[in-house]
Write a protein that holds these residues in place. Structure first.
Motif, mmCIF file in Angstrom:
data_model
loop_
_atom_site.group_PDB
_atom_site.id
_atom_site.type_symbol
_atom_site.label_atom_id
_atom_site.label_comp_id
_atom_site.label_asym_id
_atom_site.label_seq_id
_atom_site.Cartn_x
_atom_site.Cartn_y
_atom_site.Cartn_z
ATOM 1 N N TRP A 448 -5.231 -4.203 9.002
ATOM 2 C CA TRP A 448 -5.772 -3.564 7.795
ATOM 3 C C TRP A 448 -6.652 -2.368 8.187
ATOM 4 O O TRP A 448 -6.541 -1.281 7.608
ATOM 5 C CB TRP A 448 -6.578 -4.592 6.985
ATOM 6 C CG TRP A 448 -6.938 -4.158 5.604
ATOM 7 C CD1 TRP A 448 -6.257 -4.439 4.457
ATOM 8 C CD2 TRP A 448 -8.071 -3.359 5.208
ATOM 9 N NE1 TRP A 448 -6.901 -3.873 3.379
ATOM 10 C CE2 TRP A 448 -8.008 -3.199 3.806
ATOM 11 C CE3 TRP A 448 -9.123 -2.768 5.904
ATOM 12 C CZ2 TRP A 448 -8.959 -2.479 3.085
ATOM 13 C CZ3 TRP A 448 -10.072 -2.037 5.187
ATOM 14 C CH2 TRP A 448 -9.985 -1.909 3.794
ATOM 15 N N ILE A 449 -7.500 -2.577 9.186
ATOM 16 C CA ILE A 449 -8.432 -1.512 9.598
ATOM 17 C C ILE A 449 -7.652 -0.325 10.201
ATOM 18 O O ILE A 449 -7.930 0.837 9.896
ATOM 19 C CB ILE A 449 -9.472 -2.060 10.613
ATOM 20 C CG1 ILE A 449 -10.391 -3.087 9.929
ATOM 21 C CG2 ILE A 449 -10.301 -0.921 11.222
ATOM 22 C CD1 ILE A 449 -11.231 -3.925 10.894
ATOM 23 N N ALA A 450 -6.665 -0.643 11.037
ATOM 24 C CA ALA A 450 -5.873 0.423 11.660
ATOM 25 C C ALA A 450 -5.137 1.231 10.583
ATOM 26 O O ALA A 450 -5.158 2.472 10.590
ATOM 27 C CB ALA A 450 -4.880 -0.177 12.656
ATOM 28 N N ASP A 451 -4.530 0.534 9.627
ATOM 29 C CA ASP A 451 -3.812 1.227 8.546
ATOM 30 C C ASP A 451 -4.788 2.074 7.730
ATOM 31 O O ASP A 451 -4.458 3.175 7.286
ATOM 32 C CB ASP A 451 -3.115 0.214 7.618
ATOM 33 C CG ASP A 451 -1.962 -0.490 8.326
ATOM 34 O OD1 ASP A 451 -1.586 -0.050 9.428
ATOM 35 O OD2 ASP A 451 -1.459 -1.495 7.779
ATOM 36 N N CYS A 452 -5.979 1.550 7.540
ATOM 37 C CA CYS A 452 -6.984 2.268 6.758
ATOM 38 C C CYS A 452 -7.414 3.563 7.471
ATOM 39 O O CYS A 452 -7.482 4.634 6.851
ATOM 40 C CB CYS A 452 -8.188 1.337 6.534
ATOM 41 S SG CYS A 452 -9.548 2.122 5.686
ATOM 42 N N ALA A 516 -5.466 -12.620 1.912
ATOM 43 C CA ALA A 516 -4.621 -11.607 2.554
ATOM 44 C C ALA A 516 -3.906 -10.765 1.491
ATOM 45 O O ALA A 516 -3.765 -9.537 1.627
ATOM 46 C CB ALA A 516 -3.617 -12.285 3.484
ATOM 47 N N GLU A 517 -3.476 -11.440 0.428
ATOM 48 C CA GLU A 517 -2.801 -10.736 -0.669
ATOM 49 C C GLU A 517 -3.756 -9.721 -1.313
ATOM 50 O O GLU A 517 -3.378 -8.587 -1.615
ATOM 51 C CB GLU A 517 -2.372 -11.775 -1.693
ATOM 52 C CG GLU A 517 -1.190 -11.370 -2.515
ATOM 53 C CD GLU A 517 -0.743 -12.547 -3.376
ATOM 54 O OE1 GLU A 517 -0.904 -12.443 -4.594
ATOM 55 O OE2 GLU A 517 -0.279 -13.553 -2.820
ATOM 56 N N LYS A 518 -4.997 -10.138 -1.494
ATOM 57 C CA LYS A 518 -6.000 -9.248 -2.093
ATOM 58 C C LYS A 518 -6.205 -8.004 -1.209
ATOM 59 O O LYS A 518 -6.260 -6.872 -1.711
ATOM 60 C CB LYS A 518 -7.319 -10.028 -2.261
ATOM 61 C CG LYS A 518 -8.553 -9.192 -2.571
ATOM 62 C CD LYS A 518 -8.619 -8.773 -4.021
ATOM 63 C CE LYS A 518 -9.867 -7.931 -4.274
ATOM 64 N NZ LYS A 518 -9.846 -7.289 -5.582
ATOM 65 N N CYS A 519 -6.299 -8.214 0.100
ATOM 66 C CA CYS A 519 -6.500 -7.074 1.015
ATOM 67 C C CYS A 519 -5.327 -6.105 0.922
ATOM 68 O O CYS A 519 -5.518 -4.876 0.897
ATOM 69 C CB CYS A 519 -6.638 -7.563 2.460
ATOM 70 S SG CYS A 519 -8.160 -8.425 2.790
ATOM 71 N N THR A 520 -4.119 -6.648 0.876
ATOM 72 C CA THR A 520 -2.926 -5.794 0.783
ATOM 73 C C THR A 520 -2.961 -5.001 -0.515
ATOM 74 O O THR A 520 -2.694 -3.792 -0.541
ATOM 75 C CB THR A 520 -1.648 -6.666 0.839
ATOM 76 O OG1 THR A 520 -1.728 -7.469 2.002
ATOM 77 C CG2 THR A 520 -0.397 -5.837 0.880
ATOM 78 N N GLN A 521 -3.304 -5.693 -1.595
ATOM 79 C CA GLN A 521 -3.356 -5.052 -2.909
ATOM 80 C C GLN A 521 -4.385 -3.913 -2.922
ATOM 81 O O GLN A 521 -4.121 -2.814 -3.427
ATOM 82 C CB GLN A 521 -3.728 -6.112 -3.968
ATOM 83 C CG GLN A 521 -3.424 -5.713 -5.381
ATOM 84 C CD GLN A 521 -1.944 -5.373 -5.577
ATOM 85 O OE1 GLN A 521 -1.083 -6.164 -5.235
ATOM 86 N NE2 GLN A 521 -1.656 -4.177 -6.070
ATOM 87 N N VAL A 522 -5.549 -4.187 -2.329
ATOM 88 C CA VAL A 522 -6.620 -3.174 -2.277
ATOM 89 C C VAL A 522 -6.105 -1.916 -1.576
ATOM 90 O O VAL A 522 -6.311 -0.785 -2.044
ATOM 91 C CB VAL A 522 -7.869 -3.761 -1.553
ATOM 92 C CG1 VAL A 522 -8.817 -2.660 -1.103
ATOM 93 C CG2 VAL A 522 -8.587 -4.764 -2.454
ATOM 94 N N GLN A 524 -2.940 -0.998 -1.153
ATOM 95 C CA GLN A 524 -1.860 -0.369 -1.950
ATOM 96 C C GLN A 524 -2.421 0.418 -3.117
ATOM 97 O O GLN A 524 -1.855 1.411 -3.550
ATOM 98 C CB GLN A 524 -0.901 -1.443 -2.463
ATOM 99 C CG GLN A 524 0.111 -1.839 -1.409
ATOM 100 C CD GLN A 524 0.923 -3.061 -1.804
ATOM 101 O OE1 GLN A 524 0.732 -3.628 -2.882
ATOM 102 N NE2 GLN A 524 1.816 -3.478 -0.922
ATOM 103 N N ASP A 525 -3.566 -0.031 -3.641
ATOM 104 C CA ASP A 525 -4.190 0.667 -4.765
ATOM 105 C C ASP A 525 -5.121 1.782 -4.289
ATOM 106 O O ASP A 525 -6.102 2.119 -4.962
ATOM 107 C CB ASP A 525 -4.971 -0.339 -5.626
ATOM 108 C CG ASP A 525 -4.043 -1.303 -6.346
ATOM 109 O OD1 ASP A 525 -2.825 -1.047 -6.354
ATOM 110 O OD2 ASP A 525 -4.534 -2.323 -6.872
ATOM 111 N N GLY A 526 -4.866 2.308 -3.094
ATOM 112 C CA GLY A 526 -5.672 3.436 -2.595
ATOM 113 C C GLY A 526 -7.071 3.001 -2.219
ATOM 114 O O GLY A 526 -8.036 3.734 -2.418
#
Ligand SMILES: Cc1cc2nc3c(=O)[nH]c(=O)nc-3n(C[C@H](O)[C@H](O)[C@H](O)COP(=O)(O)OP(=O)(O)OC[C@H]3O[C@@H](n4cnc5c(N)ncnc54)[C@H](O)[C@@H]3O)c2cc1C
Length: 534
Positions: A448-452, A516-522, A524-526
């Motif tokens: 998540w951090i790397a993608d961010c 994990a789903e919440k993190c992905t959603q966050v 995806q929602d920029g």
């Protein structure tokens, strides 16, 4: 030579989190350095070399899943891997991905200060380094800050003292020695049976009796290992759907313990006890951590086992826990309760006879003095926040993290803190972390951090920061989730209750898949709930 460079990323800690974070950071083409207080990689498994130290998640699951070749080539030998084997694995990963040239060992980060004008962090170490970086990533570990109890006279003890979390590399020979172990959490439960076999006398000082279930460790079945490897990524994906991100081979129960009769209930607990299913003992029914009555049925099962194993009724009484089972981390053992049947082992119940002082020759309780040659502190850690708060971290307007967290840790998703731009915490408070297979939580956070960071670069943003409203709401959600369970009902380190003066807040988030789903959603929602700027 101390560093004085400007880099993209500073990573603090070279455990499994810091190692994978460095790998991902370098894949993105960012410049990075890892500072590590120890002399090599491995984190937990570098420091915790006490006898009997072992993983309580099965080895086929407690390993990285990010690289197919890595997971195919590494051969675990035991069902539950020992500390030396896990450390060898960390060493292998460091070599395989060329990590060590970017790591500075024997170097402790002492401060990190956000420079508003330059929108970067200045990181200082005890070796005189002063590095500036756009991002600081704390991979400092949830269980890396040893907790030493304050006991009168402790410094006067003339014998040897050890903390399980800072064990000497050359090992300790207890042969012929009178040894005292203080603490009966996971480290105590693992080390006590091994120390008892070596020492002339062992006195165990217990404050809270532990619930522990037999690991029934042994060599890994080659066929089973091959079967998992044949579909490793599917196996890992299924585990990620489990509440604690492990144990998919035994699907979570969809029954309440109260739905079945006493005989069926007992049979289910007995099955898990005999098979050595470890932490999955708690998953025997779907409400063991929710319903006090269901919990009591599991607790009473373990109590009955203690009575069966330990014939001396007084010793059995002292060993018997009465708190909610699973409220403190359930332990896995090899011969723990049996150890108290040995003639060279004495159990001191500190609720009956508290420690008054440590003397030059031993430990004095209200009942008298126990003469000792060595004292082992198996007293655990200042969990989740300890390592972070030992660094002088200052965000916007010079705000110290110690001050921002004075009433307990506040984060958004356990990843970011309002007022501390571009500071990430891997498995930080407010994320599932210690309630899960940590390897899964680490990989999820690192990705998540790397993608961010990649997103920020591509979109031309200089900073990202958790917003106050999103953080406030997240803290409420973390508390609400904990409130559904029995976790907050006892004095556990999840709550910070093992450290005098620490604010009591339930720190981890309950439930990996939803998180994990919440993190992905966050993402995806920029990066909803975060403020991106610059
Ligand atoms: C005895 C024990 C058994 C465990 N068993 C399990 C298990 O069975 N299953 C499971 O999922 N998890 C287990 N854990 C949790 C374990 O901590 C994680 O699984 C995992 O190893 C954590 O990796 P990490 O990189 O996040 O942190 P760590 O491995 O703790 O690494 C953090 C590193 O940061 C360094 N550091 C901290 N502060 C600084 C600083 N200021 N400057 C420089 N360096 C710093 C530390 O020296 C340390 O090496 C266990 C923990 C312990 C202590």
């Amino acid at each position: 030579m101390p560093e004085s460079r400007a880099l993209d990323v500073v990573i603090v800690g070279a455990g499994f989190a810091g190692m994978y974070m460095l790998h991902r950071t370098r894949e993105l083409g960012l410049s990075a350095i890892v500072f590590e207080a120890g002399s090599d990689v491995g984190g937990t498994w570098y420091w915790n070399r006490y006898p009997g130290a072992r993983c309580d998640i099965e080895s086929m699951e407690y390993s990285y899943g990010f690289d197919e070749d890595l997971q195919q080539e590494w051969e675990w030998t035991e069902r539950y891997a020992s500390q030396p084997e896990i450390l060898r694995y960390a060493d292998h990963v460091a070599d395989r991905f060329g990590l060590r040239p970017h790591m500075r060992f024997d170097t402790r980060v002492t401060s990190a200060t956000f420079d508003e004008a330059a929108t970067c962090w200045t990181v200082r170490t005890d070796a005189g380094d002063e590095v500036s970086a756009q991002f600081v990533i704390m991979a400092t570990g949830c269980l890396s800050s040893a907790n030493m109890p304050v006991i009168d006279g402790a410094e006067s003890f003339a014998g040897e003292t050890y903390h399980t979390g800072q064990w000497p590399h050359e090992g300790v020979d207890f042969t012929g020695k009178r040894v005292g172990v203080i603490g009966t959490g996971s480290s105590g439960v693992q080390s006590i049976p091994v120390i008892a076999e070596q020492a002339a006398e062992l006195v165990v000082f217990q404050r809270t009796p532990a619930y522990t279930v037999p690991a029934r460790n042994g060599p890994l079945d080659p066929d089973e290992r091959a079967k998992i490897k044949a579909e490793y990524s599917t196996f890992r994906a299924t585990n990620r759907q489990m509440p604690a991100a492990f144990g998919s081979r035994l699907p979570a129960s969809d029954r309440s313990a109260l739905e079945v009769d006493a005989e069926e209930r007992r049979a289910e607990y007995e099955y898990r006890w005999q098979k050595g299913l470890g932490l999955a003992f708690i998953g025997a029914f779907n409400d063991v951590l929710i319903s006090p009555e269901s919990n009591e049925s599991a607790a009473e099962f373990v109590r009955s086992k203690i009575r069966d194993i330990v014939p001396d009724p007084e010793v059995a009484r002292k060993l018997t826990p009465h708190q909610v089972i699973g409220c403190k981390r359930l332990c896995l053992d090899t011969g723990y309760y049996e150890t108290f049947n040995r003639p060279n082992v004495e159990l001191v119940d500190l609720r009956d006879t508290p420690i008054e002082a440590i003397t030059p020759t031993g430990i004095r309780t209200t009942e008298g003095e126990h003469e000792l040659d060595c004292i082992v502190y198996a007293t655990g850690f200042d969990a989740m926040t300890g390592a972070l708060l030992r660094i002088d971290i200052r965000g916007r307007d010079g705000l110290p993290l110690q001050e921002a967290w004075a009433a307990g840790p506040r984060t958004y998703l356990g990843l970011g803190v309002a007022g501390f731009p571009n500071l990430f915490t891997i498995t930080g408070p407010g994320s599932p972390s210690v309630l899960t297979n940590m390897m899964v939580s680490i990989e999820q956070h690192v990705n998540w951090i790397a993608d961010c960071m990649d997103h920020l670069r591509r979109q031309g943003h200089r900073t990202i920061e958790a917003s106050e409203p999103a953080q406030d709401l997240w803290v409420e959600i973390v508390n609400a989730m904990a409130g559904i369970t029995l976790f907050p009902t006892c004095n556990s380190w999840y709550l910070g209750a093992n450290v005098p003066g620490k604010t009591r807040v339930f720190m981890p988030f309950v439930g990996f898949p939803m998180y994990a789903e919440k993190c992905t959603q966050v993402a995806q929602d920029g990066y909803e709930g975060f403020v991106l700027s610059g």
